[in-house]
Design a protein around this motif. Structure first.
Motif, PDB file in Angstrom:
ATOM      1  N   ARG A  19      -1.679  -8.231   0.117  1.00  0.00           N
ATOM      2  CA  ARG A  19      -2.315  -7.554  -1.020  1.00  0.00           C
ATOM      3  C   ARG A  19      -2.171  -8.377  -2.298  1.00  0.00           C
ATOM      4  O   ARG A  19      -3.109  -8.483  -3.091  1.00  0.00           O
ATOM      5  CB  ARG A  19      -1.729  -6.157  -1.195  1.00  0.00           C
ATOM      6  CG  ARG A  19      -2.090  -5.240  -0.055  1.00  0.00           C
ATOM      7  CD  ARG A  19      -1.370  -3.920  -0.153  1.00  0.00           C
ATOM      8  NE  ARG A  19      -1.726  -3.065   0.960  1.00  0.00           N
ATOM      9  CZ  ARG A  19      -0.913  -2.772   1.962  1.00  0.00           C
ATOM     10  NH1 ARG A  19       0.325  -3.240   1.978  1.00  0.00           N
ATOM     11  NH2 ARG A  19      -1.321  -2.003   2.950  1.00  0.00           N
ATOM     12  N   ASP A  47     -12.892   5.194  -3.903  1.00  0.00           N
ATOM     13  CA  ASP A  47     -11.580   5.097  -3.244  1.00  0.00           C
ATOM     14  C   ASP A  47     -11.118   3.648  -3.136  1.00  0.00           C
ATOM     15  O   ASP A  47      -9.949   3.342  -3.391  1.00  0.00           O
ATOM     16  CB  ASP A  47     -11.622   5.711  -1.843  1.00  0.00           C
ATOM     17  CG  ASP A  47     -11.736   7.222  -1.872  1.00  0.00           C
ATOM     18  OD1 ASP A  47     -11.444   7.822  -2.930  1.00  0.00           O
ATOM     19  OD2 ASP A  47     -12.114   7.793  -0.834  1.00  0.00           O
ATOM     20  N   HIS A  48     -12.017   2.758  -2.766  1.00  0.00           N
ATOM     21  CA  HIS A  48     -11.658   1.342  -2.628  1.00  0.00           C
ATOM     22  C   HIS A  48     -11.345   0.724  -3.998  1.00  0.00           C
ATOM     23  O   HIS A  48     -10.440  -0.084  -4.127  1.00  0.00           O
ATOM     24  CB  HIS A  48     -12.770   0.565  -1.927  1.00  0.00           C
ATOM     25  CG  HIS A  48     -12.886   0.909  -0.480  1.00  0.00           C
ATOM     26  ND1 HIS A  48     -14.008   1.495   0.048  1.00  0.00           N
ATOM     27  CD2 HIS A  48     -12.002   0.783   0.546  1.00  0.00           C
ATOM     28  CE1 HIS A  48     -13.819   1.699   1.337  1.00  0.00           C
ATOM     29  NE2 HIS A  48     -12.615   1.278   1.667  1.00  0.00           N
ATOM     30  N   THR A  50     -10.131   2.319  -6.581  1.00  0.00           N
ATOM     31  CA  THR A  50      -8.817   2.845  -6.971  1.00  0.00           C
ATOM     32  C   THR A  50      -7.706   2.073  -6.274  1.00  0.00           C
ATOM     33  O   THR A  50      -6.693   1.715  -6.896  1.00  0.00           O
ATOM     34  CB  THR A  50      -8.725   4.344  -6.629  1.00  0.00           C
ATOM     35  OG1 THR A  50      -9.735   5.030  -7.353  1.00  0.00           O
ATOM     36  CG2 THR A  50      -7.365   4.907  -6.982  1.00  0.00           C
ATOM     37  N   THR A  51      -7.890   1.812  -5.010  1.00  0.00           N
ATOM     38  CA  THR A  51      -6.886   1.057  -4.248  1.00  0.00           C
ATOM     39  C   THR A  51      -6.738  -0.355  -4.803  1.00  0.00           C
ATOM     40  O   THR A  51      -5.621  -0.827  -5.020  1.00  0.00           O
ATOM     41  CB  THR A  51      -7.265   1.007  -2.752  1.00  0.00           C
ATOM     42  OG1 THR A  51      -7.353   2.346  -2.261  1.00  0.00           O
ATOM     43  CG2 THR A  51      -6.244   0.232  -1.953  1.00  0.00           C
ATOM     44  N   LEU A  52      -7.863  -1.018  -5.046  1.00  0.00           N
ATOM     45  CA  LEU A  52      -7.806  -2.369  -5.597  1.00  0.00           C
ATOM     46  C   LEU A  52      -7.130  -2.367  -6.964  1.00  0.00           C
ATOM     47  O   LEU A  52      -6.281  -3.222  -7.247  1.00  0.00           O
ATOM     48  CB  LEU A  52      -9.208  -2.975  -5.695  1.00  0.00           C
ATOM     49  CG  LEU A  52      -9.295  -4.380  -6.272  1.00  0.00           C
ATOM     50  CD1 LEU A  52      -8.482  -5.372  -5.441  1.00  0.00           C
ATOM     51  CD2 LEU A  52     -10.733  -4.833  -6.378  1.00  0.00           C
ATOM     52  N   SER A  54      -4.908  -0.339  -8.021  1.00  0.00           N
ATOM     53  CA  SER A  54      -3.465  -0.136  -7.847  1.00  0.00           C
ATOM     54  C   SER A  54      -2.775  -1.447  -7.459  1.00  0.00           C
ATOM     55  O   SER A  54      -1.663  -1.719  -7.897  1.00  0.00           O
ATOM     56  CB  SER A  54      -3.186   0.955  -6.817  1.00  0.00           C
ATOM     57  OG  SER A  54      -3.472   0.521  -5.506  1.00  0.00           O
ATOM     58  N   TYR A  55      -3.434  -2.269  -6.655  1.00  0.00           N
ATOM     59  CA  TYR A  55      -2.871  -3.584  -6.303  1.00  0.00           C
ATOM     60  C   TYR A  55      -2.811  -4.478  -7.538  1.00  0.00           C
ATOM     61  O   TYR A  55      -1.828  -5.190  -7.748  1.00  0.00           O
ATOM     62  CB  TYR A  55      -3.706  -4.288  -5.236  1.00  0.00           C
ATOM     63  CG  TYR A  55      -3.807  -3.591  -3.907  1.00  0.00           C
ATOM     64  CD1 TYR A  55      -2.905  -2.613  -3.501  1.00  0.00           C
ATOM     65  CD2 TYR A  55      -4.833  -3.916  -3.032  1.00  0.00           C
ATOM     66  CE1 TYR A  55      -3.026  -1.980  -2.280  1.00  0.00           C
ATOM     67  CE2 TYR A  55      -4.956  -3.299  -1.794  1.00  0.00           C
ATOM     68  CZ  TYR A  55      -4.053  -2.333  -1.421  1.00  0.00           C
ATOM     69  OH  TYR A  55      -4.178  -1.719  -0.209  1.00  0.00           O
ATOM     70  N   LYS A  58       0.107  -3.238  -9.592  1.00  0.00           N
ATOM     71  CA  LYS A  58       1.393  -3.498  -8.940  1.00  0.00           C
ATOM     72  C   LYS A  58       1.831  -4.944  -9.106  1.00  0.00           C
ATOM     73  O   LYS A  58       3.002  -5.231  -9.341  1.00  0.00           O
ATOM     74  CB  LYS A  58       1.288  -3.150  -7.454  1.00  0.00           C
ATOM     75  CG  LYS A  58       2.578  -3.422  -6.683  1.00  0.00           C
ATOM     76  CD  LYS A  58       2.446  -3.030  -5.229  1.00  0.00           C
ATOM     77  CE  LYS A  58       3.759  -3.301  -4.506  1.00  0.00           C
ATOM     78  NZ  LYS A  58       3.687  -2.871  -3.101  1.00  0.00           N
TER      79      LYS A  58
END
Length: 64
Positions: A19, A47-48, A50-52, A54-55, A58
């Protein structure tokens, strides 16, 4: 093991954090092609996206 091809040269590299590798690679691409990655990210499903995002947060990475 990941195979990367650069000018017909195969480069093998170990990726311990896929990631992190993804977002760092996207950041490098976005710095070379401003607006391209942002445009592509906008086409992702919510959704994708949001996930990206978050990476990106992070690993403290930004895309242009």
């Amino acid at each position: 093991m990941l195979k990367i091809f650069l000018n017909d040269l195969c480069i093998f590299t170990d990726v311990s954090e896929p990631r992190q590798y993804l977002v760092q690679s996207l950041s490098m691409l976005s710095s070379r092609q401003p607006g391209l990655v942002t445009h592509l990210v906008e086409q992702l499903s919510p959704d994708h996206r949001t996930t990206l995002n978050s990476y990106l947060q992070k690993y403290n990475v930004q895309i242009a």
